[in-house]
Design a protein around this motif. Structure first.
Motif, PDB file in Angstrom:
ATOM      1  N   ARG A 103       0.820  -1.214   0.000  1.00 63.48           N
ATOM      2  CA  ARG A 103       0.000   0.000   0.000  1.00 63.48           C
ATOM      3  C   ARG A 103       0.857   1.268   0.000  1.00 63.48           C
ATOM      4  O   ARG A 103       0.485   2.273  -0.590  1.00 63.48           O
ATOM      5  CB  ARG A 103      -0.921   0.020   1.212  1.00 63.48           C
ATOM      6  CG  ARG A 103      -2.077  -0.919   1.092  1.00 63.48           C
ATOM      7  CD  ARG A 103      -3.007  -0.770   2.262  1.00 63.48           C
ATOM      8  NE  ARG A 103      -4.002  -1.829   2.242  1.00 63.48           N
ATOM      9  CZ  ARG A 103      -4.547  -2.352   3.320  1.00 63.48           C
ATOM     10  NH1 ARG A 103      -4.208  -1.912   4.512  1.00 63.48           N
ATOM     11  NH2 ARG A 103      -5.442  -3.315   3.204  1.00 63.48           N
ATOM     12  N   ALA A 104       1.986   1.220   0.664  1.00 64.94           N
ATOM     13  CA  ALA A 104       2.845   2.401   0.766  1.00 64.94           C
ATOM     14  C   ALA A 104       3.705   2.617  -0.476  1.00 64.94           C
ATOM     15  O   ALA A 104       4.187   3.718  -0.700  1.00 64.94           O
ATOM     16  CB  ALA A 104       3.752   2.282   1.989  1.00 64.94           C
ATOM     17  N   ALA A 105       3.889   1.575  -1.270  1.00 62.87           N
ATOM     18  CA  ALA A 105       4.759   1.686  -2.449  1.00 62.87           C
ATOM     19  C   ALA A 105       4.151   2.638  -3.474  1.00 62.87           C
ATOM     20  O   ALA A 105       2.942   2.633  -3.694  1.00 62.87           O
ATOM     21  CB  ALA A 105       4.971   0.308  -3.072  1.00 62.87           C
ATOM     22  N   PRO A 106       4.989   3.464  -4.099  1.00 60.48           N
ATOM     23  CA  PRO A 106       4.469   4.431  -5.076  1.00 60.48           C
ATOM     24  C   PRO A 106       4.058   3.762  -6.377  1.00 60.48           C
ATOM     25  O   PRO A 106       4.562   2.701  -6.737  1.00 60.48           O
ATOM     26  CB  PRO A 106       5.654   5.366  -5.297  1.00 60.48           C
ATOM     27  CG  PRO A 106       6.835   4.529  -5.011  1.00 60.48           C
ATOM     28  CD  PRO A 106       6.423   3.581  -3.917  1.00 60.48           C
ATOM     29  N   LEU A 107       3.134   4.396  -7.053  1.00 53.92           N
ATOM     30  CA  LEU A 107       2.756   3.954  -8.386  1.00 53.92           C
ATOM     31  C   LEU A 107       3.804   4.458  -9.363  1.00 53.92           C
ATOM     32  O   LEU A 107       4.349   5.541  -9.211  1.00 53.92           O
ATOM     33  CB  LEU A 107       1.393   4.519  -8.763  1.00 53.92           C
ATOM     34  CG  LEU A 107       0.215   4.021  -7.941  1.00 53.92           C
ATOM     35  CD1 LEU A 107      -1.030   4.796  -8.306  1.00 53.92           C
ATOM     36  CD2 LEU A 107       0.007   2.546  -8.155  1.00 53.92           C
ATOM     37  N   GLY A 108       4.080   3.675 -10.365  1.00 49.56           N
ATOM     38  CA  GLY A 108       5.083   4.091 -11.331  1.00 49.56           C
ATOM     39  C   GLY A 108       4.469   4.327 -12.694  1.00 49.56           C
ATOM     40  O   GLY A 108       3.360   3.901 -12.972  1.00 49.56           O
ATOM     41  N   PRO A 109       5.187   5.011 -13.567  1.00 48.88           N
ATOM     42  CA  PRO A 109       4.692   5.232 -14.921  1.00 48.88           C
ATOM     43  C   PRO A 109       4.947   4.000 -15.785  1.00 48.88           C
ATOM     44  O   PRO A 109       5.934   3.934 -16.520  1.00 48.88           O
ATOM     45  CB  PRO A 109       5.517   6.434 -15.399  1.00 48.88           C
ATOM     46  CG  PRO A 109       6.797   6.302 -14.653  1.00 48.88           C
ATOM     47  CD  PRO A 109       6.445   5.697 -13.326  1.00 48.88           C
ATOM     48  N   HIS A 110       4.103   3.011 -15.671  1.00 48.50           N
ATOM     49  CA  HIS A 110       4.285   1.763 -16.407  1.00 48.50           C
ATOM     50  C   HIS A 110       3.542   1.873 -17.733  1.00 48.50           C
ATOM     51  O   HIS A 110       2.327   1.722 -17.788  1.00 48.50           O
ATOM     52  CB  HIS A 110       3.789   0.578 -15.591  1.00 48.50           C
ATOM     53  CG  HIS A 110       4.391   0.513 -14.231  1.00 48.50           C
ATOM     54  ND1 HIS A 110       5.719   0.243 -14.037  1.00 48.50           N
ATOM     55  CD2 HIS A 110       3.877   0.741 -13.008  1.00 48.50           C
ATOM     56  CE1 HIS A 110       5.996   0.282 -12.745  1.00 48.50           C
ATOM     57  NE2 HIS A 110       4.883   0.585 -12.104  1.00 48.50           N
ATOM     58  N   ARG A 111       4.287   2.154 -18.791  1.00 45.91           N
ATOM     59  CA  ARG A 111       3.665   2.360 -20.099  1.00 45.91           C
ATOM     60  C   ARG A 111       3.400   1.039 -20.808  1.00 45.91           C
ATOM     61  O   ARG A 111       2.400   0.901 -21.495  1.00 45.91           O
ATOM     62  CB  ARG A 111       4.561   3.227 -20.963  1.00 45.91           C
ATOM     63  CG  ARG A 111       4.679   4.639 -20.430  1.00 45.91           C
ATOM     64  CD  ARG A 111       5.505   5.471 -21.339  1.00 45.91           C
ATOM     65  NE  ARG A 111       6.854   4.896 -21.407  1.00 45.91           N
ATOM     66  CZ  ARG A 111       7.906   5.535 -21.872  1.00 45.91           C
ATOM     67  NH1 ARG A 111       7.775   6.737 -22.339  1.00 45.91           N
ATOM     68  NH2 ARG A 111       9.082   4.971 -21.887  1.00 45.91           N
ATOM     69  N   PHE A 112       4.288   0.076 -20.652  1.00 44.57           N
ATOM     70  CA  PHE A 112       4.163  -1.147 -21.430  1.00 44.57           C
ATOM     71  C   PHE A 112       3.719  -2.339 -20.587  1.00 44.57           C
ATOM     72  O   PHE A 112       2.922  -3.143 -21.022  1.00 44.57           O
ATOM     73  CB  PHE A 112       5.495  -1.472 -22.112  1.00 44.57           C
ATOM     74  CG  PHE A 112       5.982  -0.345 -22.966  1.00 44.57           C
ATOM     75  CD1 PHE A 112       5.306   0.014 -24.111  1.00 44.57           C
ATOM     76  CD2 PHE A 112       7.101   0.375 -22.599  1.00 44.57           C
ATOM     77  CE1 PHE A 112       5.752   1.058 -24.897  1.00 44.57           C
ATOM     78  CE2 PHE A 112       7.557   1.419 -23.389  1.00 44.57           C
ATOM     79  CZ  PHE A 112       6.876   1.767 -24.541  1.00 44.57           C
ATOM     80  N   THR A 113       4.227  -2.467 -19.392  1.00 45.90           N
ATOM     81  CA  THR A 113       3.888  -3.618 -18.547  1.00 45.90           C
ATOM     82  C   THR A 113       4.014  -3.236 -17.079  1.00 45.90           C
ATOM     83  O   THR A 113       4.779  -2.347 -16.725  1.00 45.90           O
ATOM     84  CB  THR A 113       4.799  -4.820 -18.857  1.00 45.90           C
ATOM     85  OG1 THR A 113       4.424  -5.904 -18.010  1.00 45.90           O
ATOM     86  CG2 THR A 113       6.267  -4.504 -18.607  1.00 45.90           C
ATOM     87  N   THR A 114       3.260  -3.917 -16.231  1.00 48.39           N
ATOM     88  CA  THR A 114       3.380  -3.707 -14.784  1.00 48.39           C
ATOM     89  C   THR A 114       4.120  -4.875 -14.134  1.00 48.39           C
ATOM     90  O   THR A 114       4.078  -5.025 -12.923  1.00 48.39           O
ATOM     91  CB  THR A 114       1.997  -3.563 -14.130  1.00 48.39           C
ATOM     92  OG1 THR A 114       1.258  -4.761 -14.373  1.00 48.39           O
ATOM     93  CG2 THR A 114       1.266  -2.361 -14.655  1.00 48.39           C
TER      94      THR A 114
END
Length: 135
Positions: free
Chosen positions: A59-70
């Protein structure tokens, strides 16, 4: 011939005191802590606490700019597991077992990019661990 008498506080050899109830046997030379720490309820408790901590870290981990895959997202690479060490069950939370997803610890502690600029850390895992700390 004189008879040897043990002095007070001196060991007199192995003295088993057995108490049997269910699948538990108490032996004084082995220590009840060993039996208790290797029991199934302690394993379940360690699993529950490790899973709870892993959920809080996700929950604390930031969201990243995943353009192609997560696939390499931080949230997908935090796992909890339990291991039996010599003294009992221990729960672990592992961050990024996948060697291709190494950016969580870079975001946690900070890094320098190729041009030499310093990016400060976010310390999101450290904050979760500090909240869970017991004094």
């Amino acid at each position: 011939m004189a008879r040897r008498v043990a002095k007070p506080g001196q060991a007199r050899g192995k003295q088993d005191i057995r108490f049997r109830k269910g699948g538990f046997t108490f032996e004084t030379d082995k220590g009840f802590e060993t039996e208790l720490l290797h029991s199934a309820p302690v394993r379940e408790l360690a699993e529950a606490k490790a899973a709870e901590l892993a959920v809080k870290m996700i929950r604390a981990a930031p969201l990243g700019p995943h353009r192609f895959t997560t696939e390499y997202a931080i949230k997908n690479n935090v796992h909890a597991y339990v291991e039996d060490i010599g003294t009992g069950w221990v729960g672990y939370v592992v961050v990024e077992e996948n060697e291709k997803a190494r950016h969580a610890m870079l975001q946690e502690r900070g890094y320098r990019d190729p041009s030499g600029r310093r990016h400060k850390g976010r310390f999101f895992f450290k904050k979760v661990l500090e909240q869970e700390r017991t004094d």
